[in-house]
Design a protein around this motif. Structure first.
Motif, PDB file in Angstrom:
ATOM      1  N   TYR A 261       0.851  -1.190   0.000  1.00 49.64           N
ATOM      2  CA  TYR A 261       0.000   0.000   0.000  1.00 49.64           C
ATOM      3  C   TYR A 261       0.883   1.234   0.000  1.00 49.64           C
ATOM      4  O   TYR A 261       1.684   1.440   0.913  1.00 49.64           O
ATOM      5  CB  TYR A 261      -0.922   0.034   1.221  1.00 49.64           C
ATOM      6  CG  TYR A 261      -2.005  -1.031   1.225  1.00 49.64           C
ATOM      7  CD1 TYR A 261      -2.135  -1.922   0.165  1.00 49.64           C
ATOM      8  CD2 TYR A 261      -2.906  -1.144   2.291  1.00 49.64           C
ATOM      9  CE1 TYR A 261      -3.115  -2.907   0.179  1.00 49.64           C
ATOM     10  CE2 TYR A 261      -3.888  -2.117   2.305  1.00 49.64           C
ATOM     11  CZ  TYR A 261      -3.976  -2.997   1.252  1.00 49.64           C
ATOM     12  OH  TYR A 261      -4.942  -3.958   1.258  1.00 49.64           O
ATOM     13  N   ASN A 262       0.755   2.098  -1.004  1.00 51.06           N
ATOM     14  CA  ASN A 262       1.545   3.332  -1.101  1.00 51.06           C
ATOM     15  C   ASN A 262       0.792   4.542  -0.589  1.00 51.06           C
ATOM     16  O   ASN A 262       1.399   5.487  -0.089  1.00 51.06           O
ATOM     17  CB  ASN A 262       1.947   3.586  -2.557  1.00 51.06           C
ATOM     18  CG  ASN A 262       2.993   2.580  -3.018  1.00 51.06           C
ATOM     19  OD1 ASN A 262       3.732   2.033  -2.204  1.00 51.06           O
ATOM     20  ND2 ASN A 262       3.042   2.329  -4.315  1.00 51.06           N
ATOM     21  N   GLN A 263      -0.525   4.548  -0.731  1.00 47.71           N
ATOM     22  CA  GLN A 263      -1.336   5.692  -0.303  1.00 47.71           C
ATOM     23  C   GLN A 263      -2.700   5.195   0.156  1.00 47.71           C
ATOM     24  O   GLN A 263      -3.216   4.210  -0.377  1.00 47.71           O
ATOM     25  CB  GLN A 263      -1.561   6.681  -1.458  1.00 47.71           C
ATOM     26  CG  GLN A 263      -0.342   7.445  -1.919  1.00 47.71           C
ATOM     27  CD  GLN A 263      -0.695   8.353  -3.089  1.00 47.71           C
ATOM     28  OE1 GLN A 263      -1.817   8.360  -3.561  1.00 47.71           O
ATOM     29  NE2 GLN A 263       0.289   9.124  -3.546  1.00 47.71           N
ATOM     30  N   ILE A 264      -3.275   5.906   1.139  1.00 42.82           N
ATOM     31  CA  ILE A 264      -4.688   5.726   1.485  1.00 42.82           C
ATOM     32  C   ILE A 264      -5.277   7.118   1.609  1.00 42.82           C
ATOM     33  O   ILE A 264      -4.718   7.987   2.300  1.00 42.82           O
ATOM     34  CB  ILE A 264      -4.883   4.940   2.794  1.00 42.82           C
ATOM     35  CG1 ILE A 264      -4.226   3.554   2.688  1.00 42.82           C
ATOM     36  CG2 ILE A 264      -6.372   4.790   3.092  1.00 42.82           C
ATOM     37  CD1 ILE A 264      -4.394   2.703   3.927  1.00 42.82           C
ATOM     38  N   ARG A 265      -6.408   7.332   0.942  1.00 43.62           N
ATOM     39  CA  ARG A 265      -6.995   8.676   0.921  1.00 43.62           C
ATOM     40  C   ARG A 265      -8.501   8.601   1.189  1.00 43.62           C
ATOM     41  O   ARG A 265      -9.157   7.616   0.861  1.00 43.62           O
ATOM     42  CB  ARG A 265      -6.772   9.324  -0.456  1.00 43.62           C
ATOM     43  CG  ARG A 265      -5.317   9.640  -0.764  1.00 43.62           C
ATOM     44  CD  ARG A 265      -5.145  10.005  -2.219  1.00 43.62           C
ATOM     45  NE  ARG A 265      -5.336   8.855  -3.082  1.00 43.62           N
ATOM     46  CZ  ARG A 265      -5.505   8.931  -4.408  1.00 43.62           C
ATOM     47  NH1 ARG A 265      -5.521  10.105  -4.993  1.00 43.62           N
ATOM     48  NH2 ARG A 265      -5.653   7.837  -5.121  1.00 43.62           N
ATOM     49  N   TYR A 266      -8.985   9.695   1.797  1.00 42.81           N
ATOM     50  CA  TYR A 266     -10.415   9.923   1.964  1.00 42.81           C
ATOM     51  C   TYR A 266     -10.740  11.131   1.094  1.00 42.81           C
ATOM     52  O   TYR A 266     -10.346  12.253   1.405  1.00 42.81           O
ATOM     53  CB  TYR A 266     -10.731  10.179   3.431  1.00 42.81           C
ATOM     54  CG  TYR A 266     -12.211  10.339   3.749  1.00 42.81           C
ATOM     55  CD1 TYR A 266     -13.212   9.922   2.870  1.00 42.81           C
ATOM     56  CD2 TYR A 266     -12.627  10.899   4.965  1.00 42.81           C
ATOM     57  CE1 TYR A 266     -14.535  10.049   3.182  1.00 42.81           C
ATOM     58  CE2 TYR A 266     -13.968  11.031   5.283  1.00 42.81           C
ATOM     59  CZ  TYR A 266     -14.920  10.603   4.379  1.00 42.81           C
ATOM     60  OH  TYR A 266     -16.246  10.736   4.690  1.00 42.81           O
ATOM     61  N   ILE A 267     -11.434  10.900  -0.020  1.00 45.68           N
ATOM     62  CA  ILE A 267     -11.701  11.948  -0.994  1.00 45.68           C
ATOM     63  C   ILE A 267     -13.180  12.317  -0.919  1.00 45.68           C
ATOM     64  O   ILE A 267     -14.053  11.450  -0.925  1.00 45.68           O
ATOM     65  CB  ILE A 267     -11.358  11.477  -2.423  1.00 45.68           C
ATOM     66  CG1 ILE A 267      -9.890  11.051  -2.504  1.00 45.68           C
ATOM     67  CG2 ILE A 267     -11.639  12.580  -3.446  1.00 45.68           C
ATOM     68  CD1 ILE A 267      -9.503  10.485  -3.848  1.00 45.68           C
ATOM     69  N   GLY A 268     -13.454  13.627  -0.816  1.00 41.57           N
ATOM     70  CA  GLY A 268     -14.825  14.102  -0.807  1.00 41.57           C
ATOM     71  C   GLY A 268     -15.324  14.354  -2.219  1.00 41.57           C
ATOM     72  O   GLY A 268     -14.553  14.598  -3.137  1.00 41.57           O
ATOM     73  N   VAL A 269     -16.634  14.313  -2.377  1.00 38.33           N
ATOM     74  CA  VAL A 269     -17.226  14.590  -3.682  1.00 38.33           C
ATOM     75  C   VAL A 269     -17.280  16.083  -3.937  1.00 38.33           C
ATOM     76  O   VAL A 269     -17.113  16.552  -5.069  1.00 38.33           O
ATOM     77  CB  VAL A 269     -18.637  13.968  -3.765  1.00 38.33           C
ATOM     78  CG1 VAL A 269     -19.332  14.362  -5.064  1.00 38.33           C
ATOM     79  CG2 VAL A 269     -18.553  12.454  -3.668  1.00 38.33           C
TER      80      VAL A 269
ATOM     81  N   VAL B  72      -8.404  13.550   3.719  1.00 37.57           N
ATOM     82  CA  VAL B  72      -7.311  12.987   4.525  1.00 37.57           C
ATOM     83  C   VAL B  72      -6.471  12.130   3.588  1.00 37.57           C
ATOM     84  O   VAL B  72      -7.024  11.368   2.788  1.00 37.57           O
ATOM     85  CB  VAL B  72      -7.836  12.144   5.703  1.00 37.57           C
ATOM     86  CG1 VAL B  72      -6.659  11.568   6.502  1.00 37.57           C
ATOM     87  CG2 VAL B  72      -8.742  12.969   6.601  1.00 37.57           C
ATOM     88  N   ARG B  73      -5.134  12.231   3.721  1.00 39.68           N
ATOM     89  CA  ARG B  73      -4.249  11.441   2.851  1.00 39.68           C
ATOM     90  C   ARG B  73      -2.982  11.095   3.621  1.00 39.68           C
ATOM     91  O   ARG B  73      -2.391  11.955   4.283  1.00 39.68           O
ATOM     92  CB  ARG B  73      -3.904  12.228   1.598  1.00 39.68           C
ATOM     93  CG  ARG B  73      -2.828  11.587   0.731  1.00 39.68           C
ATOM     94  CD  ARG B  73      -2.672  12.337  -0.542  1.00 39.68           C
ATOM     95  NE  ARG B  73      -1.543  11.869  -1.328  1.00 39.68           N
ATOM     96  CZ  ARG B  73      -1.261  12.255  -2.560  1.00 39.68           C
ATOM     97  NH1 ARG B  73      -2.049  13.137  -3.151  1.00 39.68           N
ATOM     98  NH2 ARG B  73      -0.209  11.795  -3.197  1.00 39.68           N
ATOM     99  N   VAL B  74      -2.577   9.821   3.498  1.00 37.60           N
ATOM    100  CA  VAL B  74      -1.321   9.360   4.101  1.00 37.60           C
ATOM    101  C   VAL B  74      -0.509   8.690   2.999  1.00 37.60           C
ATOM    102  O   VAL B  74      -1.019   7.807   2.298  1.00 37.60           O
ATOM    103  CB  VAL B  74      -1.574   8.385   5.261  1.00 37.60           C
ATOM    104  CG1 VAL B  74      -0.248   7.837   5.789  1.00 37.60           C
ATOM    105  CG2 VAL B  74      -2.344   9.074   6.384  1.00 37.60           C
ATOM    106  N   ASN B  75       0.787   9.106   2.839  1.00 39.45           N
ATOM    107  CA  ASN B  75       1.687   8.551   1.830  1.00 39.45           C
ATOM    108  C   ASN B  75       2.756   7.690   2.493  1.00 39.45           C
ATOM    109  O   ASN B  75       3.190   7.959   3.613  1.00 39.45           O
ATOM    110  CB  ASN B  75       2.382   9.666   1.048  1.00 39.45           C
ATOM    111  CG  ASN B  75       1.402  10.468   0.205  1.00 39.45           C
ATOM    112  OD1 ASN B  75       0.339   9.974  -0.140  1.00 39.45           O
ATOM    113  ND2 ASN B  75       1.763  11.703  -0.108  1.00 39.45           N
ATOM    114  N   ARG B  76       3.171   6.633   1.771  1.00 35.31           N
ATOM    115  CA  ARG B  76       4.341   5.851   2.189  1.00 35.31           C
ATOM    116  C   ARG B  76       5.558   6.460   1.491  1.00 35.31           C
ATOM    117  O   ARG B  76       5.597   6.565   0.262  1.00 35.31           O
ATOM    118  CB  ARG B  76       4.180   4.391   1.789  1.00 35.31           C
ATOM    119  CG  ARG B  76       5.395   3.520   2.174  1.00 35.31           C
ATOM    120  CD  ARG B  76       5.293   2.132   1.555  1.00 35.31           C
ATOM    121  NE  ARG B  76       4.163   1.392   2.073  1.00 35.31           N
ATOM    122  CZ  ARG B  76       4.205   0.648   3.184  1.00 35.31           C
ATOM    123  NH1 ARG B  76       5.335   0.558   3.885  1.00 35.31           N
ATOM    124  NH2 ARG B  76       3.137   0.018   3.594  1.00 35.31           N
TER     125      ARG B  76
END
Length: 757
Positions: A123-131, A139-143
């Motif tokens: 997993y390189n990134q996990i994001r919470y993207i709004g419409v 919210v975004r977290v990067n490796r």
């Protein structure tokens, strides 16, 4: 004949022998071919079965990896910070449930993202993207190497322009979407690190049921494939291929090549790649030096492009070694079978053809001498069954022919069979009696000789059966025509024709019945009715006049009972007179003797005049007659007296069936197709469903006992229909039980004289 039979059976013996040899040779070839194919199949299956199992296991492992990716995204979407961010953003940054700020919820969510990424190296990134806000990340977290970075608010990006965002925004609750493999993009540009990325997307919905955003997990696709390869042990060259054309190669020595993306190959792809078809199945790819086995397993059944292919290569030399051994064995077995079958066939061919020779002799002799056949029916083999079946068929045909001929000969009606040219093919004895001809006098001659050259003037229809298509024109029609006997006399007959096909040849079967006696009976009946009616009419007129005069002379001098009896006698005499008149009208109509004095009249004035003249009938029962003329001056062509009779019939029925104190409406309106419609509507009991089809029949009454008490004969509507149709019009009705009935008279409109001028 015997020599010809010998030649036939000798030829059959030779054919049986040659057939047996050919069958043995073909069997040997087929067995050798089947053995070769089966050995090839077994060798292929044996060589790749274990590899196929490992391939399926690997494919399932890859599929499980993607499911884990989707499950992780689904679990994150159900975490409390997701709902907290939705609530706080909808309440000026403060969660109304626990007072947490939006930033606090975002920090908690980032912590969850970091924890998930620590346990999944791919997993390189996990994001919470709004419409909202053009798809801005919430919210975004990067490796970054071995550490994790929570992206600050000012560096969060807008992702509405990405194709995966549009697909994610269209998802329904519970859906998971995996994007195609592409290079990672930052700020709408391909990232310089060129990381092949697959994205797992799960939608997030707000309390109102509308989509709020989505959870997106970016995974390094190359790392995912490499980690999966390391979990399984393969001992042959293997290719992992996606439906988009991306592939990774695993060699027998355990080395793994880098992932090659179809959009940016760094080396030529394998030649077999273009032949693969991803359809959820398996296939064998044959090449000169190897056999490749292809397994296609969808990663997710809900996604069209999420399919993974595994190709395993097996050297051809390992497969074909047992095939050649089996081929040699098959050839040897085939040669043995050919020799054995030839010897056996030569010994038994003569015995097999012996009963056939006997059957040939018997059938040929029976045809020429008409003697009973002595067939070999005692045999227990197929020839014996054939002989018994042939004998039963022959006996059955003879029995059916005798039965059919007996039935046809005993039918009292004439039966004539005619070909398509109108020539008589056959006929039964009843036709001989009806027309007086012998069979040889009619067979092969035109059916026109049974019909007079000129139609009977009293008949309104006479077909020309000898004309082209004349027979076909009356198929299925039962009509009365005029027939002609051998002596030249004519007679009325019923004729009905049906078509049959015999060996694709059309034949026409006609049923003929002499109806001379029936016509004479009808004439006698009509004469009797006419005589009785005319004989009744004169005394009835006298009786009716006498009773009317007696009512006038005795007015006020009789007691109530005597006066009631006198009125009953007078009314009954009047009803009987009307019945006699109706029967006479029916007689004239049936004989075609009724005369019409046709003239052009203005219909509205005529209708109002007739209604006014019959007000007394309504007043006697306390019925109100209403007139409604919705058209201007409109002319129709009719006989005024006969139209008066037709309309009065409808008026008397409407008044008779209306409740006391009720209302009858007579209207004249414009109808369709240049017709005027005169309607008579009542509010009586209506016509019962079972009686509606018989309304216009002679002497038809829905309730005969009740209607006769009211003076109805059941003839009025039949007469009305006949008269109106004589004017070129039609009669119809609408009814509803318990609500009433409306009768319609539709008459064609005539152009007015001043308009025509």
């Amino acid at each position: 004949m015997f020599s010809r039979t010998s030649r036939i059976t000798s030829s059959l013996r030779v054919k049986i022998t040659l057939l047996a040899c050919a069958a043995s040779f073909a069997t040997a070839l087929v067995m050798s071919g089947l053995a070769y194919l089966r050995t090839t199949e077994i060798s292929l299956d044996t060589a790749i079965e274990s590899l196929a199992g490992e391939s399926r296991l690997a494919a399932l492992q890859f599929r499980e990896t993607f499911r884990n990716l989707g499950n992780d995204a689904t679990i994150i979407a159900q975490m409390p910070p997701i709902g907290g961010i939705i609530r706080s953003r909808g309440n000026d940054g403060v969660d109304p449930e626990d007072g947490s700020l939006t930033a606090e919820w975002e920090q908690r969510l980032a912590t969850i993202f970091t924890s998930v990424m620590r346990t999944h190296p791919s997993y390189n990134q996990i994001r919470y993207i709004g419409v909202a806000d053009n798809g801005r990340e919430l919210v975004r977290v990067n490796r970054i190497g071995d550490r994790f970075e929570t992206v600050s608010a000012e560096n969060l990006q807008e992702k509405a322009g990405e194709s995966y965002f549009r697909r994610g925004a269209a998802l329904s609750p519970g859906d998971v979407f995996f994007s195609p493999v592409t290079y990672n993009r930052e700020n709408n540009q391909i990232d310089a690190s060129l990381i092949p990325t697959v994205r797992g997307i799960v939608p997030v919905f707000g309390p109102d049921g509308e989509i709020f955003g989505m959870i997106v997990i970016n995974a390094n696709y190359e790392t995912v494939l490499a980690e999966t390869f390391r979990t399984i042990e393969l001992n042959t060259d293997t290719f992992i291929i996606t439906q988009a054309g991306d592939y990774m190669e695993y060699t027998a020595d355990g080395s793994i090549s880098r992932l090659e993306l179809a959009s940016n190959y760094t080396r030529p792809p394998p030649a077999f790649l273009s032949r693969l078809q991803f359809s959820g199945g398996e296939a064998v790819l044959a090449e000169p030096d190897s056999i490749k086995y292809f397994v296609d397993l969808p990663i997710d059944d809900r996604i069209d492009h999420a399919s993974l292919g595994i190709v395993i290569s097996v050297p051809r030399r390992e497969l074909m070694a047992p095939v050649f051994r089996t081929q040699r064995q098959g050839l040897a077995l085939g040669a043995f079978l050919i020799l054995l079958s030839s010897i056996i066939t030569a010994l038994i061919a003569n015995q097999l053809t012996k009963p056939l020779r006997q059957m040939t002799r018997e059938i040929s002799g029976a045809r020429s001498t008409l003697r009973p056949m002595q067939l070999p029916v005692t045999g227990d083999d197929e020839i014996g069954e054939l002989a018994r079946a042939f004998q039963l068929m022959t006996e059955g045909l003879q029995e059916n022919e005798v039965k059919t001929r007996s039935i046809i000969n005993s039918v009292v009606d004439g039966l004539i069979v005619v070909d398509e040219f109108g020539n008589i093919d056959s006929f039964n004895p009843a036709c001989e009696r009806i027309f007086g001809y012998q069979p040889d006098e009619l067979t092969g001659h035109s059916i026109a000789m049974l019909l007079p050259s000129h139609a009977d003037p009293s008949s309104d229809w006479q077909p020309d059966l000898s004309a082209p298509g004349g027979i076909r024109s009356i198929i299925g029609i039962g009509r009365e025509v005029t027939g002609q006997r051998k002596d030249g006399s004519t007679f009325p007959m019923d004729l009905s024709v049906s078509e049959i096909l015999l060996n694709n040849r059309p034949l026409y079967c006609g049923i003929v019945r002499d109806i001379t006696e029936r016509k004479q009976v009808d004439i006698m009946k009509d004469e009797f009715i006419s005589t009785v009616n005319h004989e009744l009419r004169t005394p009835l007129t006298s009786i009716h006049g006498a009773l009317g005069l007696l009512k006038i002379k005795t007015a006020g001098s009789l007691d109530s009972k005597s006066r009631q009896l006198l009125e009953l006698a007078h009314d009954s005499c009047q009803r009987l007179t009307m019945l006699v008149n109706d029967i006479l009208d029916l007689e004239k109509i049936a004989a075609g003797k009724i005369e019409y004095r046709m003239e052009t009249v203005e219909i509205c004035g005529l209708v109002c005049k007739i209604v006014t003249q019959n007000d007394f009938m309504a007043e006697a029962r306390g019925i109100t007659l209403r007139r409604c003329c919705g058209i201007g001056a409109t002319d129709v062509r009719l006989d005024q007296n006969r139209f008066n009779q037709a309309l009065v019939n409808l008026l008397s029925n409407a008044i008779r069936y209306s409740p006391e104190g009720g209302e009858v409406t007579v209207s004249a309106l414009l109808g369709e197709d240049d017709h005027v419609r005169i309607s008579v509507a009542d509010h009586g009991p209506g016509i019962p469903e079972a009686f509606r089809s018989k309304v216009f029949d002679r002497f038809a009454q829905a309730d005969s006992s009740a209607t006769r008490q009211e003076g109805s004969s059941g003839l009025g509507l039949n007469i009305t229909q006949t008269l109106i149709e004589a004017f070129g019009g039609s009669v119809s009705f609408e009814t509803e039980e318990g609500q009433g009935t409306v009768f319609h008279l539709d008459l064609p409109i005539c152009p007015r004289q001043e308009d025509a001028a």
